[in-house]
Design a protein around this motif. Structure first.
Motif, PDB file in Angstrom:
ATOM      1  N   GLY A   1       0.816  -1.215   0.000  1.00  0.00           N
ATOM      2  CA  GLY A   1       0.000   0.000   0.000  1.00  0.00           C
ATOM      3  C   GLY A   1       0.847   1.261   0.000  1.00  0.00           C
ATOM      4  N   TYR A   2       1.918   1.266   0.787  1.00  0.00           N
ATOM      5  CA  TYR A   2       2.810   2.430   0.793  1.00  0.00           C
ATOM      6  C   TYR A   2       3.456   2.615  -0.575  1.00  0.00           C
ATOM      7  N   GLY A   3       3.839   1.502  -1.207  1.00  0.00           N
ATOM      8  CA  GLY A   3       4.438   1.596  -2.534  1.00  0.00           C
ATOM      9  C   GLY A   3       3.471   2.165  -3.558  1.00  0.00           C
ATOM     10  N   ILE A   4       2.222   1.758  -3.454  1.00  0.00           N
ATOM     11  CA  ILE A   4       1.204   2.274  -4.379  1.00  0.00           C
ATOM     12  C   ILE A   4       0.997   3.771  -4.159  1.00  0.00           C
ATOM     13  N   ASP A   5       0.868   4.172  -2.900  1.00  0.00           N
ATOM     14  CA  ASP A   5       0.630   5.587  -2.588  1.00  0.00           C
ATOM     15  C   ASP A   5       1.813   6.478  -2.977  1.00  0.00           C
ATOM     16  N   ALA A   6       3.002   5.875  -3.015  1.00  0.00           N
ATOM     17  CA  ALA A   6       4.191   6.671  -3.334  1.00  0.00           C
ATOM     18  C   ALA A   6       4.452   6.790  -4.835  1.00  0.00           C
ATOM     19  N   ARG A   7       3.649   6.123  -5.659  1.00  0.00           N
ATOM     20  CA  ARG A   7       3.900   6.136  -7.100  1.00  0.00           C
ATOM     21  C   ARG A   7       3.800   7.539  -7.696  1.00  0.00           C
TER      22      ARG A   7
ATOM     23  N   SER B   1      -1.233  13.525 -13.809  1.00  0.00           N
ATOM     24  CA  SER B   1      -1.660  12.635 -14.891  1.00  0.00           C
ATOM     25  C   SER B   1      -2.895  11.859 -14.447  1.00  0.00           C
ATOM     26  N   GLY B   2      -4.020  12.146 -15.092  1.00  0.00           N
ATOM     27  CA  GLY B   2      -5.246  11.452 -14.728  1.00  0.00           C
ATOM     28  C   GLY B   2      -5.187   9.971 -15.024  1.00  0.00           C
ATOM     29  N   ARG B   3      -4.537   9.585 -16.112  1.00  0.00           N
ATOM     30  CA  ARG B   3      -4.444   8.168 -16.476  1.00  0.00           C
ATOM     31  C   ARG B   3      -3.630   7.389 -15.441  1.00  0.00           C
ATOM     32  N   LYS B   4      -2.493   7.959 -15.053  1.00  0.00           N
ATOM     33  CA  LYS B   4      -1.675   7.293 -14.025  1.00  0.00           C
ATOM     34  C   LYS B   4      -2.427   7.202 -12.706  1.00  0.00           C
ATOM     35  N   LYS B   5      -3.201   8.235 -12.399  1.00  0.00           N
ATOM     36  CA  LYS B   5      -3.960   8.226 -11.148  1.00  0.00           C
ATOM     37  C   LYS B   5      -5.029   7.133 -11.162  1.00  0.00           C
TER      38      LYS B   5
ATOM     39  N   ALA C   1      -5.069  -0.076  -8.357  1.00  0.00           N
ATOM     40  CA  ALA C   1      -4.159  -0.875  -7.526  1.00  0.00           C
ATOM     41  C   ALA C   1      -4.481  -0.697  -6.044  1.00  0.00           C
ATOM     42  N   SER C   2      -4.820   0.536  -5.671  1.00  0.00           N
ATOM     43  CA  SER C   2      -5.152   0.811  -4.272  1.00  0.00           C
ATOM     44  C   SER C   2      -6.424   0.089  -3.860  1.00  0.00           C
ATOM     45  N   ASP C   3      -7.428   0.053  -4.749  1.00  0.00           N
ATOM     46  CA  ASP C   3      -8.678  -0.652  -4.438  1.00  0.00           C
ATOM     47  C   ASP C   3      -8.426  -2.143  -4.218  1.00  0.00           C
TER      48      ASP C   3
END
Length: 400
Positions: free
Chosen positions: A155-161, A174-178, A184-186
């Motif tokens: 989860g930390y890795g995902i949030d840090a992307r 970037s909306g697409r990256k978000k 991934a977060s879900d």
């Protein structure tokens, strides 16, 4: 150095040790601003091998200083094992999603509080159940601690992307990256909820009554049902006798001890016209009869297949898609993927799972794959209801 404490740990030879069990010790040191180390507490005194083992577990944050001290003082092997939390990823996740500073060690401290809660639940459960279940409870606690650490780190890795919109600003967002990050977060949150469900497993271990996985579940439930029905008829008979004779003396279905016990119970009853068995006794027992009858009905009509947990993942039965699906916490290695393919499983990007058509051949194929065997041991086939129905079928005798 143990994460989040700032201490450095060293294993040193004991100049006064005169036995193998006193020749080495572990000591904590606090770094000073001038780069030197200030000696702290001696945590453990023992053999070179044991000190080395504990040093490694301290260094990687699997144990705390207090646990090592308790081991030395009380001689009890630490049962709680903490897994490493990625503090750097936690710091980056905080900085990319908040204007406030990250407090060093906060992620690990939060993780350990959650593990400590699981340990407290486990200790309460151990006090309530037979010691035969204690090993299983300890196993579930360790499984919870390991899976939780993996989930939080992911989860930390995902949030840090990528930073949030407020941090990055519209021009660098970037909306697409978000969208990918949110997806991934879900998924990570779904895994987190699954891991929290292990706490319910801890709470229910040893007190679940008759498990549906028990091959003799049907037989045990029918015996219990018959016992409840017998109790119901007994209570009715006693109440009928009392209403007719206004006494329990001479009641043919009671022993002298039973008569005395019921008379004492009636004497304590606040109701004016009490009976040996008040109506709520009969209604509660009748409710239990209906509940057991429903369980028997459900077992007789249950589906053919059920899923299971395995180390590093879980198997689910998707009846809507008619698929047996395998979900892994981490991407399987090359040899594992090859074994899955040879057993008829194929990767589904849609479901994020390895899957094959749901039938008995799928279960037999899964049974031949060692790394997806059930966490509690045993075969996958033995868990399946269609197999248990064969065990539950009565022996009608006759020639074979």
């Amino acid at each position: 150095m143990e994460p989040n404490t700032g201490f450095i740990y060293k294993m040193l030879a004991n100049p006064r040790g005169d036995t193998p069990n006193t020749r080495f010790f572990l000591q904590a040191y606090a770094p000073l601003e001038n780069g030197k180390l200030s000696p702290g507490d001696v945590l453990f005194l023992g053999t070179k091998e044991k000190c080395g083992e504990l040093l490694g577990r301290l260094t990687f944050g699997e144990l705390t200083q207090e646990q090592v001290r308790n081991y030395y003082i009380h001689g009890k092997e630490p049962t709680v094992r903490y897994y490493r939390i990625n503090e750097e990823a936690a710091r980056q996740a905080k900085e990319r999603n908040s204007f406030s500073d990250y407090t060093p060690g906060a992620a690990t401290a939060s993780y350990r509080r959650m593990v400590d809660k699981a340990v407290a639940i486990a200790e309460q459960q151990k006090a309530r159940v037979d010691p035969m279940y204690h090993d299983k409870i300890d196993y579930l606690v360790d499984l919870y601690a390991r899976k939780l650490a993996d989930n939080l780190n992911q989860g930390y890795g995902i949030d840090a992307r990528m930073p949030s919109y407020l941090i990055a600003g519209g021009g660098n967002f970037s909306g697409r990256k978000k969208q990918k990050q949110n997806a991934a977060s879900d998924k990570n949150v779904g895994e987190y909820l699954y891991i929290q469900g292990l706490l319910d497993k801890i709470r229910s271990t040893g007190t679940g009554g008759i498990s549906a996985d028990d091959r003799q579940a049907m037989e045990k439930l029918e015996v219990k049902l018959e016992s409840l029905k017998t109790d119901q008829e007994h209570m009715k008979a006693v109440n009928t006798y009392y209403r007719k004779h206004k006494t329990l003396e001479g009641c043919p279905v009671l022993t002298p001890e039973g008569i005395a016990a019921l008379q004492a119970s009636m004497a304590r009853d606040w109701r004016k016209d009490s009976v040996p068995y008040p109506s709520f006794h009969l209604s509660n027992n009748n409710a239990n009869i209906r509940r057991i009858e429903q369980r028997i009905h459900d077992l007789k009509n249950r589906p053919e297949f059920v899923g299971w947990d395995f180390p590093g993942g879980r198997a689910e039965v998707n009846e809507d898609e008619n698929r047996l699906q395998l979900f892994f916490d981490e991407k399987p290695g090359d040899e594992q993927r090859q074994a899955l393919s040879h057993s008829g499983f194929h990767w589904s990007r849609r479901f994020g799972a390895w899957q094959r058509q749901l039938n008995r051949n799928a279960i037999y194929a899964a049974d031949r794959i060692d790394f997806i065997r059930p966490e509690g041991g045993g075969s996958i086939s033995a868990l399946q209801p269609y197999n248990q129905k064969l065990w539950e079928a009565p022996d009608v005798g006759g020639d074979r």
